[in-house]
Design an enzyme around this catalytic site. Structure first.
Site, PDB file in Angstrom:
ATOM      1  N   PRO A   1       0.850  -1.234  -0.038  1.00  0.00           N
ATOM      2  CA  PRO A   1       0.144  -0.010   0.016  1.00  0.00           C
ATOM      3  C   PRO A   1       0.947   1.394   0.009  1.00  0.00           C
ATOM      4  O   PRO A   1       1.741   1.534   0.808  1.00  0.00           O
ATOM      5  CB  PRO A   1      -0.638  -0.159   1.416  1.00  0.00           C
ATOM      6  CG  PRO A   1      -0.937  -1.699   1.494  1.00  0.00           C
ATOM      7  CD  PRO A   1       0.276  -2.156   1.135  1.00  0.00           C
ATOM      8  N   CYS A   2       0.464   2.230  -0.787  1.00  0.00           N
ATOM      9  CA  CYS A   2       1.451   3.379  -1.075  1.00  0.00           C
ATOM     10  C   CYS A   2       1.105   4.560  -0.090  1.00  0.00           C
ATOM     11  O   CYS A   2       1.709   5.377  -0.247  1.00  0.00           O
ATOM     12  CB  CYS A   2       1.376   3.775  -2.454  1.00  0.00           C
ATOM     13  SG  CYS A   2      -0.411   4.489  -3.231  1.00  0.00           S
ATOM     14  N   GLN A   3      -0.248   4.505   0.449  1.00  0.00           N
ATOM     15  CA  GLN A   3      -0.529   5.702   1.362  1.00  0.00           C
ATOM     16  C   GLN A   3       0.540   6.306   2.308  1.00  0.00           C
ATOM     17  O   GLN A   3       0.523   7.358   2.672  1.00  0.00           O
ATOM     18  CB  GLN A   3      -2.062   5.511   1.868  1.00  0.00           C
ATOM     19  CG  GLN A   3      -2.974   5.197   0.720  1.00  0.00           C
ATOM     20  CD  GLN A   3      -3.403   3.887   0.488  1.00  0.00           C
ATOM     21  OE1 GLN A   3      -2.586   2.945   0.631  1.00  0.00           O
ATOM     22  NE2 GLN A   3      -4.502   3.592   0.126  1.00  0.00           N
TER      23      GLN A   3
ATOM     24  N   PHE B   1       3.279   6.389   2.152  1.00  0.00           N
ATOM     25  CA  PHE B   1       4.480   7.185   1.656  1.00  0.00           C
ATOM     26  C   PHE B   1       4.127   8.186   0.539  1.00  0.00           C
ATOM     27  O   PHE B   1       4.828   8.870   0.173  1.00  0.00           O
ATOM     28  CB  PHE B   1       5.545   6.314   0.684  1.00  0.00           C
ATOM     29  CG  PHE B   1       6.027   4.949   1.461  1.00  0.00           C
ATOM     30  CD1 PHE B   1       6.793   5.054   2.545  1.00  0.00           C
ATOM     31  CD2 PHE B   1       5.355   3.481   1.327  1.00  0.00           C
ATOM     32  CE1 PHE B   1       7.251   4.129   3.230  1.00  0.00           C
ATOM     33  CE2 PHE B   1       5.912   2.546   2.103  1.00  0.00           C
ATOM     34  CZ  PHE B   1       6.716   2.786   3.024  1.00  0.00           C
TER      35      PHE B   1
END
Length: 476
Positions: A152-154, A156
């Site tokens: 999951p990118c949230q 970063f």
């Protein structure tokens, strides 16, 4: 041979009324036959409808026995699989995707419908290496060729609070790294957003931010989260390279940029991905694909709608225009308070251009600041157009309501970018020379490859050290 069940059994399985099941039969949404006054329902069709409509849950399952042809392909395991955009590219390159791991309910159903023979696991935190091997029908003696995943990118993303590994989603990033390294694949791929390049491992204490005399701890420096990951890879003997890649350079009709970290167990630094396209045909490559090239011949469109007050302005705008192209007297009216915000605001009232790639697809095409309007029609992009832009096959079925389908496709990695990753790894496995283009501009940003990024991080460390020493002198 099909198995047929009664309306009553079908209603119990879907947990809906018998009358609702009969309606689905009449509408052709479930395959059924009417014998006299009684419907009998095809079990396989019922199962598929249940997954598509979220009436049924996609359970964890092991992989089914693969045929001889699949057994001869290199093995790949996928984590944070989503709707399988990255996986489709890896598969297209010649890999056998033996296992998918995904926690999202609707993505799991999408995976089950389209790849029923692939092993499926859920929350990565619940599994150890032995669980993964068992589900993929592998043993500790089997050599895994590739593990791929986009945690999951949230945690970063520059749009979020950037808590990095102190965020629960950041923790699953570390779980992925630890699990993958324990499985010791020949190659490991980590996909993420650009924010990973600058995210600190530890957020600076709020009270110290304004104190210019204070120095940063190493964990508070920009990029320290990525530096932490790199040190883990080095500890396990993996060489690595990374870059920020624009998917348009690999044949995707979309300017979508993602960090791809390529890791090699043999200790040799992997080369960069090989581009197939360039913006204006540089290096003798094909020019970027346009939106028109991929969405012109779609017969059916399922889409959300813009609010009526926004449609008033869209009717004035042409392909490739946005709010700035409205008459001056309408700009403030159309934008409201957003008119006074900073930044380019190019996502407001945005009609896409036929002759350019699509901008990055988001998870909702009708949010005010990130509108993705059709070049000519007064509507957002349809889910069928989303699929084409992200390069999913037309036959790829998406589970859940429309809003969840947009989310699945909007979060995906474009298939062509996955294909570029898969082709590179296949070439490295087979010791085939990889074509490289010197000084190719993979993205619009600077210092986004591992060589330039590391130089910049070391300079930051040195500057921080000097600041600390100067501060020590002042307070002695």
């Amino acid at each position: 041979m099909s198995t047929y069940i009664s309306i009553k059994d079908a209603s119990l399985q879907l947990k809906i009324s018998e009358q609702q099941v009969r309606t689905l039969c009449r509408q052709g949404k479930i395959i059924a036959e009417k014998i006299g006054n009684t419907w009998i329902v095809d079990q396989k069709s019922l199962n598929k409808y249940g997954l598509l409509s979220a009436h049924r849950v996609a359970e964890d399952r092991p992989s089914y026995n693969v045929n001889i042809q699949e057994q001869q392909k290199p093995i790949a395991l996928s984590f944070f699989s989503g709707a399988m955009g990255l996986d489709l590219g890896i598969e297209k390159a010649g890999f056998n995707i033996r296992l998918a791991c995904e926690v999202d309910k609707f993505c799991r159903q999408t995976i089950t419908i389209n790849r029923p023979n692939t092993a499926l696991l859920g929350d990565i935190n619940n599994y150890e290496p032995d669980d993964v091997l068992k589900a993929a029908r592998l043993t500790s003696q089997d050599d895994i060729d590739l593990i791929v995943g986009g945690p999951p990118c949230q945690a970063f993303s520059t749009a979020g609070k950037r808590k990095a590994f102190h965020d629960e989603r950041g923790n699953v990033f570390l779980k992925y790294i630890d699990l993958a390294l324990s499985l010791k694949p020949q190659y490991l791929v980590i996909e993420n957003v650009r924010g990973l390049l600058s995210c600190p491992l530890k957020q600076r204490n709020y009270n110290r931010r304004g104190d210019i005399s204070s120095y940063f701890s190493e964990d508070e420096l920009k990029g320290s989260a990525l530096n932490f990951i790199i040190n883990k890879l080095k500890k396990f003997g993996y060489a690595y390279s990374f870059n920020l890649y624009n998917a348009a350079n690999f044949g995707t009709p979309q300017t979508r940029e993602r960090i791809i970290i390529l890791c090699a167990r043999n200790g040799k630094t992997p080369p960069f991905l090989t581009p197939t396209h360039s913006e204006n045909g540089e290096y003798g490559l094909s020019k970027w694909k346009t939106l028109e090239s991929c969405i012109k011949n779609i017969d059916k469109h399922d889409h959300l709608n813009f609010p009526e007050k926004r449609l008033k302005y869209y009717k004035i705008l042409n392909s490739g225009q946005n709010w700035r192209n409205l008459p001056k007297e309408l700009q403030k009216e159309a934008m409201g308070k957003s008119y006074y915000l900073g930044g380019g605001k190019t996502g407001f009232l945005r009609r896409l251009a036929w002759d350019k790639p699509s901008p990055t697809l988001v998870t909702h095409p009708a949010m005010p600041a990130t509108d993705l309007a059709h070049p000519e029609e007064d509507r957002p992009l349809s889910i069928q157009e989303y699929k084409r832009i992200q390069e999913f096959p037309d036959h790829w079925e998406l589970a859940g309501p429309l809003i969840q389908q947009y989310k699945q496709v909007g979060n995906a990695v474009p298939v062509s970018l996955g294909l570029a990753v898969g082709k590179l790894i296949i070439n490295l496995i087979n010791d085939v020379e990889v074509i490289q283009f010197n000084d190719f501009k993979f993205s619009r940003y600077q210092n986004t490859n591992h060589v330039d990024w590391e130089k910049q991080f070391l300079q930051q460390l040195e500057k921080n050290k000097n600041n600390y020493e100067q501060q020590e002198l002042v307070f002695r």
